[in-house]
Design a protein around this motif. Structure first.
Motif, short mmCIF file in Angstrom:
data_model
loop_
_atom_site.label_atom_id
_atom_site.label_comp_id
_atom_site.label_asym_id
_atom_site.label_seq_id
_atom_site.Cartn_x
_atom_site.Cartn_y
_atom_site.Cartn_z
N ASN A 83 12.51 2.22 0.55
CA ASN A 83 13.19 1.63 1.33
C ASN A 83 11.97 0.40 1.41
OD1 ASN A 83 15.52 2.37 1.68
ND2 ASN A 83 15.02 4.18 3.38
N SER A 84 10.83 0.65 0.98
CA SER A 84 9.89 -1.10 0.76
C SER A 84 9.01 -0.53 -0.19
CB SER A 84 9.39 -0.51 2.84
OG SER A 84 8.68 1.16 2.60
N VAL A 85 8.54 -1.23 -0.15
CA VAL A 85 6.54 -1.00 -0.83
C VAL A 85 5.68 -1.59 0.22
CG1 VAL A 85 8.21 -1.72 -2.62
CG2 VAL A 85 7.40 -3.85 -1.78
N ARG A 86 4.28 -1.14 -0.44
CA ARG A 86 3.27 -1.34 0.11
C ARG A 86 2.31 -2.02 -0.75
NH1 ARG A 86 4.85 2.41 3.23
NH2 ARG A 86 5.99 2.20 4.96
N VAL A 87 1.81 -3.17 -0.76
CA VAL A 87 0.43 -3.78 -1.50
C VAL A 87 -0.76 -3.75 -1.12
CG1 VAL A 87 -0.16 -5.65 -3.37
CG2 VAL A 87 2.53 -4.93 -2.99
N SER A 88 -2.04 -3.53 -1.70
CA SER A 88 -2.99 -3.34 -1.87
C SER A 88 -4.27 -3.74 -2.89
CB SER A 88 -3.33 -2.12 -1.13
OG SER A 88 -3.26 -1.32 -2.17
N ILE A 89 -5.04 -4.48 -2.47
CA ILE A 89 -5.82 -5.08 -3.34
C ILE A 89 -6.90 -4.19 -3.39
CG2 ILE A 89 -8.24 -6.81 -4.14
CD1 ILE A 89 -4.55 -8.09 -3.68
N LEU A 90 -7.09 -3.79 -4.96
CA LEU A 90 -7.65 -3.35 -5.76
C LEU A 90 -8.94 -3.70 -6.11
CD1 LEU A 90 -5.89 -0.58 -8.22
CD2 LEU A 90 -6.77 -0.13 -5.57
N GLU A 91 -8.77 -5.12 -6.96
CA GLU A 91 -10.74 -5.58 -7.10
C GLU A 91 -9.98 -7.11 -7.07
OE1 GLU A 91 -11.39 -6.95 -11.53
OE2 GLU A 91 -11.82 -4.40 -11.00
#
Length: 129
Positions: free
Chosen positions: A120-128
């Motif tokens: 029901n959701s997404v989460r975005v994170s920065i790798l570079e």
């Protein structure tokens, strides 16, 4: 006294069961990695996109529909259709999907991101950056 103890135990059991149901309602489905490049900053018809949710959605359109893939992009099994990508954008626009710094990195640069996909959701994170 005995009635209050039973009521307390029943309340704790109910709270515990509700917690399990809530946790299972948003099980993780998987993740993918993508480079949000300059081509993802533009809509398919050429106009400039102005927010991170639109850019992440465009990255998936570029992958699935237009086959314009960046070297670092990975495929996914969740956002193949336009309707699924519209759902992705709605989830990205919810609080908690991306931090302010992640949004800025996407809008102002070409970061490598990881998208964790839940039911029901997404989460975005920065790798570079």
């Amino acid at each position: 006294m005995r009635k209050s103890g039973i009521a307390t135990a029943a309340g704790l059991l109910l709270a515990s069961l509700l917690g399990v149901v809530a946790a299972r309602a948003d099980d993780m489905l998987g993740s993918y990695v993508a480079r949000i490049s300059d081509r993802d900053h533009q809509a398919s018809d050429g106009y400039a996109l102005d927010n991170a949710a639109q850019m992440v959605r465009q990255d998936r359109a570029n992958w699935h529909k237009f086959h314009r893939r960046d070297r670092d992009d990975e495929g996914d099994g969740w956002f193949r259709t336009n309707d699924q990508r519209a759902d992705l954008q709605r989830m990205l626009e919810r609080g908690g999907a991306m931090s302010s710094s992640t949004k800025r990195a996407i809008v102002n640069g070409e970061p490598l991101i990881q998208v964790d996909v839940y039911e029901n959701s997404v989460r975005v994170s920065i790798l570079e950056d």
